[in-house]
Motif scaffolding. Structure first.
Motif, PDB file in Angstrom:
ATOM      1  N   ASN A   7       0.812  -1.231   0.000  1.00 49.73           N
ATOM      2  CA  ASN A   7       0.000   0.000   0.000  1.00 49.73           C
ATOM      3  C   ASN A   7       0.838   1.271   0.000  1.00 49.73           C
ATOM      4  OD1 ASN A   7      -3.095  -0.403   0.348  1.00 49.73           O
ATOM      5  ND2 ASN A   7      -2.156  -2.059   1.540  1.00 49.73           N
ATOM      6  N   TYR A   8       2.070   1.213   0.502  1.00 48.46           N
ATOM      7  CA  TYR A   8       2.869   2.444   0.625  1.00 48.46           C
ATOM      8  C   TYR A   8       3.235   3.042  -0.743  1.00 48.46           C
ATOM      9  CZ  TYR A   8       3.417   0.784   5.452  1.00 48.46           C
ATOM     10  OH  TYR A   8       3.174   0.332   6.723  1.00 48.46           O
ATOM     11  N   TYR A   9       3.267   2.187  -1.793  1.00 45.64           N
ATOM     12  CA  TYR A   9       3.612   2.706  -3.121  1.00 45.64           C
ATOM     13  C   TYR A   9       2.550   3.660  -3.651  1.00 45.64           C
ATOM     14  CZ  TYR A   9       7.370  -0.670  -3.435  1.00 45.64           C
ATOM     15  OH  TYR A   9       8.516  -1.376  -3.207  1.00 45.64           O
ATOM     16  N   VAL A  10       1.285   3.308  -3.384  1.00 44.63           N
ATOM     17  CA  VAL A  10       0.198   4.117  -3.955  1.00 44.63           C
ATOM     18  C   VAL A  10      -0.435   5.069  -2.948  1.00 44.63           C
ATOM     19  CG1 VAL A  10      -0.450   2.716  -5.942  1.00 44.63           C
ATOM     20  CG2 VAL A  10      -1.246   2.070  -3.671  1.00 44.63           C
ATOM     21  N   HIS A  11      -0.148   4.855  -1.676  1.00 46.14           N
ATOM     22  CA  HIS A  11      -0.714   5.737  -0.640  1.00 46.14           C
ATOM     23  C   HIS A  11       0.420   6.245   0.256  1.00 46.14           C
ATOM     24  CE1 HIS A  11      -4.568   4.177  -1.896  1.00 46.14           C
ATOM     25  NE2 HIS A  11      -4.218   2.952  -1.572  1.00 46.14           N
ATOM     26  N   PRO A  12       1.295   7.121  -0.276  1.00 48.35           N
ATOM     27  CA  PRO A  12       2.415   7.589   0.548  1.00 48.35           C
ATOM     28  C   PRO A  12       1.951   8.330   1.803  1.00 48.35           C
ATOM     29  CG  PRO A  12       2.362   8.713  -1.587  1.00 48.35           C
ATOM     30  CD  PRO A  12       1.315   7.669  -1.633  1.00 48.35           C
ATOM     31  N   GLU A  13       0.672   8.766   1.786  1.00 53.07           N
ATOM     32  CA  GLU A  13       0.144   9.473   2.967  1.00 53.07           C
ATOM     33  C   GLU A  13      -0.229   8.495   4.080  1.00 53.07           C
ATOM     34  OE1 GLU A  13      -1.382   8.754   0.230  1.00 53.07           O
ATOM     35  OE2 GLU A  13      -3.533   8.469   0.521  1.00 53.07           O
ATOM     36  N   LEU A  14      -0.305   7.210   3.757  1.00 51.56           N
ATOM     37  CA  LEU A  14      -0.678   6.203   4.764  1.00 51.56           C
ATOM     38  C   LEU A  14       0.455   6.024   5.776  1.00 51.56           C
ATOM     39  CD1 LEU A  14      -2.400   3.803   5.884  1.00 51.56           C
ATOM     40  CD2 LEU A  14      -1.245   2.348   4.184  1.00 51.56           C
ATOM     41  N   LYS A  15       0.112   6.210   7.053  1.00 49.79           N
ATOM     42  CA  LYS A  15       1.116   6.062   8.116  1.00 49.79           C
ATOM     43  C   LYS A  15       0.505   5.296   9.271  1.00 49.79           C
ATOM     44  CE  LYS A  15       4.009  10.020   7.132  1.00 49.79           C
ATOM     45  NZ  LYS A  15       3.478  10.292   5.800  1.00 49.79           N
ATOM     46  N   PRO A  16       1.272   4.421   9.922  1.00 50.08           N
ATOM     47  CA  PRO A  16       0.756   3.756  11.115  1.00 50.08           C
ATOM     48  C   PRO A  16       0.437   4.805  12.192  1.00 50.08           C
ATOM     49  CG  PRO A  16       2.816   2.750  10.355  1.00 50.08           C
ATOM     50  CD  PRO A  16       2.636   4.027   9.604  1.00 50.08           C
ATOM     51  N   PRO A  17      -0.459   4.550  13.146  1.00 51.65           N
ATOM     52  CA  PRO A  17      -1.139   3.271  13.338  1.00 51.65           C
ATOM     53  C   PRO A  17      -2.351   3.105  12.411  1.00 51.65           C
ATOM     54  CG  PRO A  17      -1.825   4.817  15.034  1.00 51.65           C
ATOM     55  CD  PRO A  17      -0.812   5.533  14.196  1.00 51.65           C
ATOM     56  N   PHE A  18      -2.583   1.861  11.998  1.00 51.50           N
ATOM     57  CA  PHE A  18      -3.790   1.535  11.225  1.00 51.50           C
ATOM     58  C   PHE A  18      -4.138   0.064  11.432  1.00 51.50           C
ATOM     59  CE2 PHE A  18      -0.181   1.350   8.118  1.00 51.50           C
ATOM     60  CZ  PHE A  18      -0.239   0.022   7.737  1.00 51.50           C
ATOM     61  N   LEU A  19      -5.327  -0.274  10.953  1.00 60.04           N
ATOM     62  CA  LEU A  19      -5.808  -1.655  11.066  1.00 60.04           C
ATOM     63  C   LEU A  19      -5.751  -2.274   9.677  1.00 60.04           C
ATOM     64  CD1 LEU A  19      -7.267  -3.664  13.032  1.00 60.04           C
ATOM     65  CD2 LEU A  19      -9.416  -2.654  12.249  1.00 60.04           C
ATOM     66  N   ALA A  20      -5.124  -3.444   9.560  1.00 59.12           N
ATOM     67  CA  ALA A  20      -4.992  -4.073   8.238  1.00 59.12           C
ATOM     68  C   ALA A  20      -5.697  -5.423   8.209  1.00 59.12           C
ATOM     69  CB  ALA A  20      -3.512  -4.263   7.900  1.00 59.12           C
ATOM     70  N   LEU A  21      -6.375  -5.679   7.092  1.00 58.21           N
ATOM     71  CA  LEU A  21      -6.918  -7.016   6.844  1.00 58.21           C
ATOM     72  C   LEU A  21      -6.046  -7.641   5.767  1.00 58.21           C
ATOM     73  CD1 LEU A  21      -9.202  -9.256   6.967  1.00 58.21           C
ATOM     74  CD2 LEU A  21     -10.149  -8.085   4.980  1.00 58.21           C
ATOM     75  N   VAL A  22      -5.325  -8.707   6.127  1.00 59.48           N
ATOM     76  CA  VAL A  22      -4.540  -9.424   5.116  1.00 59.48           C
ATOM     77  C   VAL A  22      -5.346 -10.650   4.706  1.00 59.48           C
ATOM     78  CG1 VAL A  22      -2.397 -10.623   4.596  1.00 59.48           C
ATOM     79  CG2 VAL A  22      -2.358  -8.565   6.004  1.00 59.48           C
ATOM     80  N   ALA A  23      -5.767 -10.670   3.448  1.00 52.47           N
ATOM     81  CA  ALA A  23      -6.640 -11.729   2.937  1.00 52.47           C
ATOM     82  C   ALA A  23      -5.963 -12.366   1.738  1.00 52.47           C
ATOM     83  CB  ALA A  23      -7.983 -11.123   2.546  1.00 52.47           C
ATOM     84  N   SER A  24      -5.452 -13.579   1.925  1.00 51.86           N
ATOM     85  CA  SER A  24      -4.736 -14.210   0.807  1.00 51.86           C
ATOM     86  C   SER A  24      -5.049 -15.692   0.751  1.00 51.86           C
ATOM     87  CB  SER A  24      -3.228 -13.975   0.959  1.00 51.86           C
ATOM     88  OG  SER A  24      -2.729 -14.790   1.983  1.00 51.86           O
TER      89      SER A  24
END
Ligand code: KG4
Ligand code: ZN
Length: 334
Positions: free
Chosen positions: A122-139
């Motif tokens: 996500n950091y490539y397309v959302h450089p404004e994204l900074k922790p803390p955050f909640l992530a759902l990893v679905a694979s």
């Protein structure tokens, strides 16, 4: 700085060269050799075949990543490699290749957790994204709700107790006669069907927890398919894909709602192969809009396994001083 990253945890051999510095990170190359055509013959990933295919591909893919980026090993500041979790034989190929490359060329080596890598895409397309955050990893191998407190610290707050979300898509797809992996085709079929046609049991585990169980849902769908078959009735593939997908998305939204309430986090991120699912993306976007939460998702091209995501997490691990020596080993779990 330039990071050369290597990913071989499952059935994709990937190498990437990515640039990090003051501005948004840049993917200079991200080469992915998929083994899907080989594993398709068996209806799923065969670990021994995966390891051998990684051995065949890894050197060529790495030099292709360097060539495409227009650099040589002397330009590389760090080598990042997926060290865990994944298929052990598959991981070992990447880890040993990266170790040899790093130590022969005197380049720092940084081990990376594959799941954290998915999030970091996500950091490539959302450089404004900074922790803390909640992530759902679905694979295909993981389904986790993760509290990311800073770039290198995170805690799993919810997880699947049995099948991963992508595994459920693939197994239902297989019984419906779709080629492996069925996830993307299930997505397409679901768009054509009626999501209220069949009622399936939720994958959200009952109670004050943030866990999922996709095995019961998967079995219910498979039993429904077998019942129709035994009665000689036609299989309404679109309706079943739509009903199954709606159950998956409502289960995810249910646990995400609880996770937001429990953690108080207002930035939500999805990642992993199943984050490419158009229905899940739409459902989470509208959930976040309704609740006035900020929602981040990677482009579909960065949802599945790739080495650029490992470079992104590798960069933050590098900044935190994480280094490995020749004793680095792969780990199947983590
Ligand atoms: O992240 P990934 O490439 O590998 C693992 O780390 O497991 O995820 C692969 C999984 C497979 O189960 C595949 O069917 C699923 O992601 N997938 C999808 C879609 N595209 C890929 N599942 C649902 N909808 C999709 N559009
Ligand atoms: Zn993955």
């Amino acid at each position: 700085m330039l990071i050369l990253a290597i990913e071989s945890s499952c059935d994709e051999t990937s190498a990437a060269v990515c640039e990090f510095g003051d501005g948004a990170p840049i993917i200079r190359s991200n080469i992915i050799a998929s083994q899907i055509e080989t594993h398709k013959l068996y209806g799923g990933v065969v670990p021994e075949i995966a390891s051998r295919a990684h051995c065949d591909a890894i050197s060529g893919i790495t030099y292709e990543a360097l060539d495409t980026a227009g650099v040589t090993l002397t330009d590389i500041d760090a080598v990042a490699v997926t060290a865990l979790p994944g298929l052990i034989g598959a991981l070992l190929v990447g880890v040993n290749f990266a170790k040899s490359l790093a130590f022969a060329n005197n380049i720092p080596l940084v081990p990376v957790n594959h799941i954290r890598g998915h999030i970091a895409a996500n950091y490539y397309v959302h450089p404004e994204l900074k922790p803390p955050f909640l992530a759902l990893v679905a694979s295909g191998g993981h389904t986790s709700l993760i509290r990311v407190s800073d770039y290198t610290t995170c805690e799993t707050v919810g997880r699947t107790r049995d099948d991963a979300i992508g595994e459920a898509f693939d197994k239902v797809g297989r019984v419906m006669g779709l080629p492996y992996p069925g996830g993307a085709e299930m997505d397409r079929l679901a768009s054509l069907g009626n999501s209220g046609a069949v009622k399936f049991p939720s994958a959200a585990v009952v109670g004050d927890n943030l866990d999922f169980s996709f095995s019961g849902l998967k079995t219910a769908v498979i039993n429904h398919l077998h019942n129709l078959e035994q009665k000689g009735l036609p299989i309404p593939g679109e309706d079943i894909a739509a009903s199954f997908t709606a159950t998956v998305t409502s289960s995810v939204v249910k646990k995400l709602t609880m996770a937001v309430e429990q953690t108080g986090l207002t930035d939500i991120v999805i990642a992993g192969g199943v984050a490419a699912n158009s229905h899940l993306r739409a459902a989470l976007q509208s959930f976040c809009d309704r609740r006035r939460l900020r929602f981040y998702m990677p482009p579909r091209s960065l949802c599945g396994d790739n080495a650029a995501m490992i470079a992104a997490q590798g960069y933050y691990e590098y900044l935190a001083g994480v280094r490995a020596d020749t004793s680095l080993n792969a780990k199947a779990t983590g």
